[in-house]
Scaffold this motif. Structure first.
Motif, PDB file in Angstrom:
ATOM      1  N   PRO A 144       0.799  -1.208   0.000  1.00 30.07           N
ATOM      2  CA  PRO A 144       0.000   0.000   0.000  1.00 30.07           C
ATOM      3  C   PRO A 144       0.846   1.279   0.000  1.00 30.07           C
ATOM      4  O   PRO A 144       2.018   1.193   0.330  1.00 30.07           O
ATOM      5  N   HIS A 146      -2.568   1.162  -2.294  1.00 32.84           N
ATOM      6  CA  HIS A 146      -2.826   0.348  -3.477  1.00 32.84           C
ATOM      7  C   HIS A 146      -3.207   1.172  -4.701  1.00 32.84           C
ATOM      8  O   HIS A 146      -3.281   0.625  -5.808  1.00 32.84           O
ATOM      9  N   PHE A 167       3.105  -6.430  -3.389  1.00 34.73           N
ATOM     10  CA  PHE A 167       2.202  -6.214  -2.257  1.00 34.73           C
ATOM     11  C   PHE A 167       2.998  -6.351  -0.965  1.00 34.73           C
ATOM     12  O   PHE A 167       3.324  -7.457  -0.545  1.00 34.73           O
ATOM     13  N   TRP A 171      -4.477  -6.694   0.412  1.00 30.49           N
ATOM     14  CA  TRP A 171      -5.413  -5.619   0.098  1.00 30.49           C
ATOM     15  C   TRP A 171      -6.691  -5.780   0.921  1.00 30.49           C
ATOM     16  O   TRP A 171      -6.813  -5.229   2.013  1.00 30.49           O
ATOM     17  N   HIS A 190     -13.612  -2.361  -3.899  1.00 29.68           N
ATOM     18  CA  HIS A 190     -12.268  -2.804  -3.504  1.00 29.68           C
ATOM     19  C   HIS A 190     -11.965  -4.178  -4.087  1.00 29.68           C
ATOM     20  O   HIS A 190     -10.874  -4.408  -4.624  1.00 29.68           O
ATOM     21  N   GLU A 194      -8.991  -5.036  -6.733  1.00 29.88           N
ATOM     22  CA  GLU A 194      -7.983  -6.030  -6.355  1.00 29.88           C
ATOM     23  C   GLU A 194      -7.909  -7.125  -7.415  1.00 29.88           C
ATOM     24  O   GLU A 194      -6.820  -7.516  -7.865  1.00 29.88           O
TER      25      GLU A 194
END
Length: 426
Positions: A144, A146, A167, A171, A190, A194
């Motif tokens: 993040p 993100h 990553f 997430w 979200h 993702e």
């Protein structure tokens, strides 16, 4: 050399763990014939700064910046304290004020995936021109936040390039995601973003095996584990504290509150006069009110040393001087895949690690594999007490040290070697 564009939000003078990973990758990439170009915001809103990291920025590398507009600047008009806490990822779980609830709801539902979303479109426009002129064929995004991945997604759609997604944390499965007061529509957004990132990227890097397993259920793209690491040639034999110091580096928030450890320490202090005379608990960083309340409830107030946030260089020195290093993670299923970056610096400090975390924790596997400490869950008490007493006896004899395990694989240079391998596209 192969030129690679790295898109990151955190860069010195940003403090905290988020900046360390790519600062160190950039430091070593040229050794593996990779020429990094780093893109980061010109005027970011960092909740923590550490100017001691600025001299670590490698020379001779291309850095490009562009201004960013962040809502935390105007949100501070309502409450600077609440805004700073939320922007740093600290979310209170108890006694939230109406103002805190409102700020959190706005953050979760109006700024998807995060409060840096306004930087996405300008960055895509700016970097598209740069990529064309410099003939860059590989882009890396790290999050993040993100929203950095959405920049990579936009560039991937416009150019024939390879895109590697890093990553540092998960997430939608990360613990605090459930605390953002998301509406059903926001949660679904979200998940969609993702899924889009995971399936449009050419390759995905994660920091733990648990996150790898989670993502492999969502995509057929290659997912590779490259953990965080340490960057130190420390050889041991520092001037150790005279006291039996148990130190924790970093934020010790409400969820990371090992009451079973506090009880074990309280029992030992009550039962052993010598232990009581030399015990010291040092907390370097933010400690939540809930944790402090627990410490006082177990009558550990006389042994506390609250240092507050220090520079990364100072933190490394404190790790090397402490007798025992404490690592704590939230006791939840969502936290099993969280491997704190400080774990690897703890290992390099060559001091025994006392870790308390969820069952099946990825960090526990690393500690056991490297023989660098002992790991307990939140139900252990007598087991912790037994280990502490054993370590205290070795401390009295001047022989307290971890076993010599294999930690070289977690050096930043070796991890960069693994990264460079992933950047050699077939």
């Amino acid at each position: 050399m192969k030129k690679v564009l790295i898109i990151t939000y955190y860069w010195p003078p940003a403090g905290g763990p988020g900046v360390q990973r790519w600062l160190k990758f950039v430091k070593y990439l040229r050794e593996f014939d990779i020429d990094p170009v780093v893109y980061y915001p010109e005027n970011p809103h960092y909740s923590i700064t550490d100017t001691s990291l600025i001299p670590e920025i490698p020379e001779g590398i291309t850095y490009i910046t562009q201004k960013i507009r962040e809502p935390y600047r105007w949100a501070g008009w309502f409450s600077k304290t609440d805004t700073k806490r939320i922007s740093s990822g600290i979310i209170k779980t108890e006694k939230q004020s109406l103002r805190e609830k409102l700020l959190l709801w706005i953050r979760g539902n109006f700024f998807i995936p995060d409060a840096r979303k306004s930087w996405v479109t300008p960055s895509i426009t700016f970097l598209s021109d740069y990529i064309g002129k410099e003939e860059i064929e590989t882009v890396i995004t790290t999050g993040p936040p993100h929203s950095m991945h959405l920049i990579g997604l936009g560039l991937k759609e416009q150019h024939k390039l390879k895109w590697l997604v890093d990553f540092r944390d998960p997430w939608t499965s990360i613990g605090y995601h459930k605390k953002l007061k998301l509406t059903k529509a926001a949660h679904q957004k979200h998940k969609e973003l993702e899924n889009l990132v995971l399936n449009e990227a050419d390759r995905i890097i994660v920091t733990s095996g648990t996150t790898k397993e989670e993502f492999q259920k969502l995509t057929q793209k290659p997912v590779v584990v490259i953990t965080n690491g340490y960057d130190s040639d420390y050889a041991g034999n520092a001037n150790l504290d005279d006291k039996f110091t148990i130190a924790h580096i970093g934020s010790l928030l409400t969820g990371r509150n090992p009451k079973n450890l506090w009880k074990a320490l309280s029992d030992l202090a009550a039962e052993n006069e010598i232990f009581r005379a030399v015990l010291q608990l040092e907390f370097i960083g933010v400690v939540s009110k809930e944790v402090m309340d627990s410490l006082y409830r177990y009558e550990l107030g006389p042994y506390l040393k609250l240092t507050g946030y220090v520079s990364h260089a100072q933190a490394l020195r404190r790790q090397q001087r402490s007798q025992v290093l404490l690592l704590a993670e939230i006791d939840s299923e969502e936290s099993r895949g969280i491997v704190p970056g400080k774990l690897f610096e703890y290992m390099a400090a060559k001091r025994p690690i006392l870790a308390v975390g969820p069952k099946g924790w990825d960090a526990a596997k690393i500690i056991k594999e490297t023989q660098t400490g002992q790991v307990f869950d939140y139900t252990a008490h007598s087991e912790i007490k037994k280990v502490l007493l054993n370590w205290f006896k070795r401390f009295q004899e001047g022989k307290l040290a971890p076993d010599e395990g294999n930690i070289e694989q977690y050096s930043r240079r070796e991890l960069t070697r693994a990264l460079a391998t992933q950047l050699k596209w077939e």
